[in-house]
Scaffold this motif. Structure first.
Motif: not given
Length: 635
Positions: A471-475, A576-582, A588-598
């Protein structure tokens, strides 16, 4: 008075020369927490007259304070102070003590007994000639006994004393002693241990420490100290082993002298011997063996020397000098046993620094064959290796090295792994053998190189490595940069994280192990594309610095631009365009960078773009300007 002074000085000189001629035995004490290791070491220090009167008085006072009965001292208190020393900053949790007798010098390593200190046991045992395996006569063979016996066998320690301690608490019973002997013999046979001696003792009472105890007339073997004095150190084996010397320093004090300094790991060397420098394979003949005390006609294992050669050949620090009649092996891929020594887990595919002898190379664990349960010796599947874990792995290096299997030569077969970021020691390993593919696969030379491909395209190859949170804008920025470069007539290719996971990396998940492998594969692809003369644009979260540094190392320094697309977590999460953080917040989504993965942000990127204050168009201009400054694009 002058005569007395000269006599004293002469006696001191004679004593020091006699002391220098004594052989040195390195040994470890190991076993469970309450088996009496500290008491035994304290007793050995006391009996060898290595303590000052004030130390003895302090221990006697502390013994009375902590409740020791009668006039007996608690010798464990002599060593317990070392625990406090370690708490005040000593890194390696192993306590070393020196003592000597009339016949020999000793260095003893007191290793912890808890399972969580397995790494410390390995550290203490790595240089030991012998091991004292402490067993409490009341408890017999315990899990720690089996664990430490396995580690002793793994590290190749030849001489083992099973010290059956606290015999005074079982009334010096012979049957108790014999039961432990029988049980340990079964374990030793299973581990392949052969040189084993069993000594019943009481470290607290002093039975069978210095001399045979009258309390155990049924035991006819030696006491512990006489046994340690007569153990045959494997010096003869070192002398008969093929010659190995790792070059530590190229000694060039002036234009008239060029020598190669190092410590001889094994074997012996003479002037006139034909040698081979490895891994280069160049050969020459030894001209001189130089030391501070003059030239030698022979040098042997354990000596530090400087060799001069009859030929001017290229030798650097880390090279191994062998004799042509028995050279070391050369390879860049191995099977090894690895002990992990860091709180952060070992991740296959992550690049680490490997130090073997005096050479440092980049190493990657490519595969964990199995982890070893050191309590049961069971082989277990594993994807990572945690603190104190031991596993058999495949190891790949960035260049060939000279080596010997560890069971043939500890110095040229043992290594440590070092963290590339903070330089801490994170693992220790033993090389078993070179993998067959290390000998069968060779780089095929080609006639068209990257410079030729770049000239044909009228550009310089380059890697633009975009990194940042989801979501930072890389792509978005990477896509806009490629459109601009394409419009300018340049040959590009964009590798995007989601797109690649539909094909090349569709077998990978999002655990730390999979993330490391994901970036490793992408880094290899960017290397090939840069070699093809392209401007490669890579847009991946790539959360770990180690993998981004690895990607940088695969191409030339001036061809890699790390671009941090920076946005605070709360901003990225709002987009959160893709709804991944939610999904990650909802579990529902494990090992997500910034939430439960560094996410490890770059410390010194070539370019940092804050997307909270920078538009896409301005970001593109900044990237183009950076490429122009580096000469990739014309001004």
């Amino acid at each position: 008075m002058a005569h007395v002074s000269e006599l004293i000085s002469s006696n001191i000189d004679q004593y020091l020369k006699l002391h220098e001629q004594k052989s040195l035995l390195r040994f470890i004490t190991c076993g469970s927490v309450d088996d009496g290791k500290s008491t035994l070491i304290g007793r050995l220090l006391f009996e060898s007259k290595m303590l000052f009167e004030d130390q003895i008085a302090a221990v006697a006072a502390d013994s009375r304070k902590y409740g020791t009965q009668g006039e007996e001292m608690d010798f464990a208190l002599l060593v317990d102070g070392l625990a406090a020393e370690r708490e005040q900053g000593i890194t390696i949790d192993v306590a070393y003590r020196f003592f000597s007798t009339e016949r020999r010098k000793f260095i003893v390593a007191d290793t912890p007994g808890h399972e969580q200190y397995t790494r410390n046991m390995v550290t203490g045992a790595s240089t030991a000639d012998a091991a004292i395996m402490m067993v409490d006569a009341r408890k017999g063979i315990l899990t720690q006994t089996r664990r430490h016996s396995y580690l002793v066998s793994l590290l190749g320690i030849q001489h083992i004393v099973v010290a059956i301690n606290k015999m005074d608490l079982v009334d010096y019973d012979e049957q108790t002693y014999q039961k432990i002997v029988d049980d340990y013999t079964v374990l030793a046979d299973h581990l392949g241990l052969t040189d084993i001696s069993f000594i019943p003792m009481s470290a607290f009472k002093g039975d069978n420490i210095i001399e045979q105890s009258a309390n155990m007339p049924w035991y006819r073997g030696p006491a512990l100290m006489p046994y340690l004095e007569q153990i045959e150190i494997d010096q003869d084996k070192l002398l008969s082993t093929p010659f190995r010397m790792a070059v530590q320093w190229v000694n060039r004090p002036n234009l008239d002298f060029r020598g190669f300094t190092g410590s001889i790991a094994s074997g012996q060397v003479h002037p006139g011997d034909r040698i081979r420098v490895q891994p280069s394979g160049q050969e020459s003949t030894v001209e001189r063996i130089v030391t501070m005390d003059g030239d030698l006609s022979k040098a042997v294992a354990g000596q530090s020397i400087t060799l001069t050669l009859n030929d001017e050949i290229d030798i650097s620090r880390g090279d191994v000098i062998s004799k042509v009649t028995g050279p070391a092996e050369i390879a860049d891929q191995f099977e090894c046993t690895l002990t992990w020594m860091h709180e952060n887990p070992m991740l296959p595919g992550r690049p680490y620094l490997m130090k073997i002898g005096t050479r440092t190379v980049t190493a990657t664990i490519t595969d964990i064959k199995y982890q070893i349960n050191v309590n049961t010796l069971e082989h277990l599947p594993a994807k990572t290796l945690d603190l104190n874990g031991i596993a058999v792995c495949n190891l790949s290096l960035d260049r060939p090295i000279a080596f010997d299997p560890y069971d043939q030569n500890r110095d040229t077969g043992g290594f440590i792994l070092i963290d590339r970021i903070n330089n801490s020691t994170i693992g220790a390993g033993l090389l078993h053998f070179a993998l067959r593919r290390a000998h069968n696969i060779h780089m095929q030379p080609v006639d068209i190189d990257r410079e030729a491909r770049s000239r044909l395209k009228g550009q310089k190859s380059c890697v633009l490595w975009f990194t940042g949170l989801s979501g930072a804008g890389k792509s978005t920025i990477a896509n806009a940069v490629e459109k601009r470069l394409h419009a300018m007539g340049h040959h590009t290719y964009l590798l995007d994280g989601d797109n690649v996971r539909h094909g090349l990396n569709k077998d990978l998940g999002f655990t730390d192990v999979d993330r490391v492998e994901n970036i490793r594969r992408i880094a290899e692809v960017t290397k090939l594309m840069a070699d093809a003369g392209l401007i490669v644009i890579s847009a991946f979260i790539s959360p770990f610095r180690a993998e981004r540094d690895m990607a940088r190392s695969l191409v030339n320094d001036n061809e890699f631009l790390e671009i941090h697309i920076d946005a605070p977590l709360e901003v990225a999460e709002q987009r959160d365009v893709k709804g991944l953080y939610r999904k990650a917040r909802q579990g529902q989504l494990k090992n997500f960078t910034g939430i439960d993965s560094p996410y490890e942000a770059p410390e010194s990127p070539e370019l940092c773009i804050d997307t909270t204050s920078t538009s896409v168009d301005i970001a593109v201009e900044q990237v183009v300007a950076a490429l122009q400054e580096r000469g990739v694009l014309p001004l």
